[in-house]
Motif scaffolding. Structure first.
Motif, short mmCIF file in Angstrom:
data_model
loop_
_atom_site.label_atom_id
_atom_site.label_comp_id
_atom_site.label_asym_id
_atom_site.label_seq_id
_atom_site.Cartn_x
_atom_site.Cartn_y
_atom_site.Cartn_z
N SER A 122 0.82 -1.21 0.00
CA SER A 122 0.00 0.00 0.00
C SER A 122 0.85 1.27 0.00
CB SER A 122 -0.90 0.00 1.23
OG SER A 122 -0.09 0.02 2.40
N GLY A 123 2.18 1.10 0.25
CA GLY A 123 3.03 2.27 0.37
C GLY A 123 3.01 2.81 1.79
N MET A 124 2.21 2.20 2.65
CA MET A 124 2.15 2.60 4.06
C MET A 124 2.23 1.32 4.91
SD MET A 124 1.43 5.98 4.19
CE MET A 124 0.31 6.51 5.48
N ILE A 125 2.69 1.48 6.12
CA ILE A 125 2.72 0.33 7.04
C ILE A 125 1.65 0.50 8.10
CG2 ILE A 125 4.12 -0.59 8.96
CD1 ILE A 125 6.38 -0.94 7.17
N ASP A 126 0.74 -0.45 8.15
CA ASP A 126 -0.34 -0.36 9.14
C ASP A 126 0.11 -1.02 10.44
OD1 ASP A 126 -2.23 -2.96 7.41
OD2 ASP A 126 -0.72 -3.16 8.99
N LYS A 127 -0.79 -1.02 11.41
CA LYS A 127 -0.42 -1.50 12.75
C LYS A 127 0.08 -2.93 12.73
CE LYS A 127 -2.33 -2.32 17.32
NZ LYS A 127 -3.53 -2.28 18.17
N ASN A 128 -0.60 -3.80 12.02
CA ASN A 128 -0.17 -5.21 11.98
C ASN A 128 1.18 -5.38 11.31
OD1 ASN A 128 -2.16 -6.57 13.39
ND2 ASN A 128 -3.55 -6.49 11.64
N GLU A 129 1.37 -4.66 10.21
CA GLU A 129 2.65 -4.74 9.50
C GLU A 129 3.76 -4.20 10.38
OE1 GLU A 129 1.38 -2.49 6.12
OE2 GLU A 129 0.86 -4.25 4.91
N ILE A 150 1.88 4.31 16.52
CA ILE A 150 1.20 4.80 15.31
C ILE A 150 0.75 6.24 15.53
CG2 ILE A 150 -0.76 4.53 13.74
CD1 ILE A 150 0.67 2.11 13.26
N ARG A 151 0.13 6.48 16.69
CA ARG A 151 -0.37 7.83 16.99
C ARG A 151 0.75 8.85 16.95
NH1 ARG A 151 -2.62 8.20 22.53
NH2 ARG A 151 -3.02 6.00 22.16
N ARG A 162 -3.23 9.04 9.01
CA ARG A 162 -4.06 8.03 8.35
C ARG A 162 -4.09 6.72 9.13
NH1 ARG A 162 -1.44 9.00 2.47
NH2 ARG A 162 -2.48 7.08 1.87
N GLY A 163 -3.52 6.73 10.33
CA GLY A 163 -3.51 5.50 11.12
C GLY A 163 -2.49 4.50 10.60
N GLN A 164 -1.65 4.96 9.69
CA GLN A 164 -0.61 4.10 9.15
C GLN A 164 0.66 4.92 9.06
OE1 GLN A 164 -1.55 1.94 5.70
NE2 GLN A 164 -3.71 1.74 6.17
N VAL A 165 1.76 4.21 8.87
CA VAL A 165 3.04 4.91 8.92
C VAL A 165 3.68 4.95 7.53
CG1 VAL A 165 5.33 4.83 9.95
CG2 VAL A 165 3.36 4.24 11.31
N ALA A 166 4.02 6.16 7.09
CA ALA A 166 4.69 6.30 5.79
C ALA A 166 6.17 5.95 5.96
CB ALA A 166 4.53 7.72 5.28
N PHE A 167 6.86 5.83 4.84
CA PHE A 167 8.24 5.38 4.84
C PHE A 167 9.15 6.20 5.76
CE2 PHE A 167 12.09 3.59 3.66
CZ PHE A 167 12.96 4.50 3.07
N ASP A 168 9.11 7.53 5.62
CA ASP A 168 10.01 8.36 6.41
C ASP A 168 9.68 8.28 7.90
OD1 ASP A 168 8.57 11.67 5.68
OD2 ASP A 168 7.64 9.72 5.99
#
Lengths: 115, 175
Positions: B91-98, B119-120, B127-133
């Motif tokens: 997805s280009g983002m890392i969610d909580k599980n990932e 995450i917060r 977006r509740g997910q983490v971008a690369f940087d």
């Protein structure tokens, strides 16, 4: 520090408290910045102030031939000092000046208060 | 903050210059991604840029020269590989599980609530997910905190007993 509800936003009361806080630190900053250059040099630091803050400020001065600290960095340091102290106080319920922390306690204390 | 008046600009890439290179960074990163291209450009997390430059700036110049910059580039590429490994749905983002899988893969054992805190704190896009940087920033911070904690946890039982001043030094050695 001013976001009491931990919502990621501050309301008008939080904002005015923040402004007062900044003004207080700005006043303190101006006391150190004797030549009114807009930054605190090492010489100005040595003129006075508690040893610990001097050490702290010495660590955070921008590196150059004439290291100095500007207002925004100064405020950041002072705010970090305050929030770190708050974090410790929260854990030190017996006010003994000593706390026992688990790994995750420590991580949480720091991460939640990071700027 | 403008550092240019404090440091010689000639052979030194300061972080403000890197910020100008950000579109190039983003282009480079995007060229690795096979995921969603939504055309929104967010500047690379400045704290991450600062930490990374700090790691590679050998002489405390406040910036990196060309040789050091190649180190920076490789470092970021390595992180891209890690990111891609754990961004399982691409997805280009890392969610909580990932994120859980990534950090558990690195050896961390953390509670579920703590992942919510991470995450917060690190999700700058909200977006509740983490971008690369932000992912890099999160991992770097965790590593630093763990290193500091370990130094005080002499019997390695996951607990430390510290005074106020010790706690202050611990935190200020990281921030």
């Amino acid at each position: 520090m001013f976001d009491k509800t931990r919502s990621g936003r501050i309301d008008v009361y939080g904002f005015s408290a923040l402004m007062r806080f900044i003004q207080q630190w700005k006043n303190l900053f101006q006391q150190y910045d004797r030549d009114q250059s807009g930054s605190i040099s090492f010489n100005e630091l040595q003129q006075g102030g508690p040893q610990f803050s001097q050490l702290l400020l010495a660590r955070y001065a921008q590196r150059s031939s004439n290291p100095s600290i500007q207002l925004d960095r100064f405020i950041q340091i002072c705010m970090q000092l305050q929030s770190t102290t708050d974090a410790f106080r929260e854990k030190d319920t017996g006010l003994v000046g000593n706390v026992r922390l688990s790994y995750e306690d420590f991580l949480t204390m720091v991460v939640t208060r990071m700027m | 903050m403008n550092f240019s008046k404090h440091y010689p600009m000639d052979q030194c890439i300061t972080w403000t210059k890197i910020s100008c290179l950000q579109p190039a960074f983003l282009l480079h990163i995007k060229s690795f991604h096979t995921g969603i291209e939504d055309g929104t450009w967010t500047p690379f997390n400045p704290a991450t840029v600062r930490s990374i430059l700090g790691m590679f700036d050998r002489e405390n110049k406040g910036g990196v020269n060309f040789n050091e910059f190649t180190g920076v580039w490789k470092y970021i590429s390595d992180w891209q590989n890690v990111f891609r490994t754990y961004d399982r749905d691409n997805s280009g983002m890392i969610d909580k599980n990932e994120l859980k899988q990534a950090l558990t893969g690195f050896g961390y054992r953390l509670s579920d609530q703590f992942y919510d805190i991470l995450i917060r704190k690190f999700d700058r896009q909200g977006r509740g997910q983490v971008a690369f940087d932000d992912f890099i920033q999160c991992c770097v911070v965790l590593q630093r905190l763990t290193d500091v904690f370990r130094r005080y946890d002499t019997d390695q039982d996951g607990w430390i007993q510290v005074s106020y001043e010790q706690y202050l030094s611990m935190v200020f050695s990281i921030v």
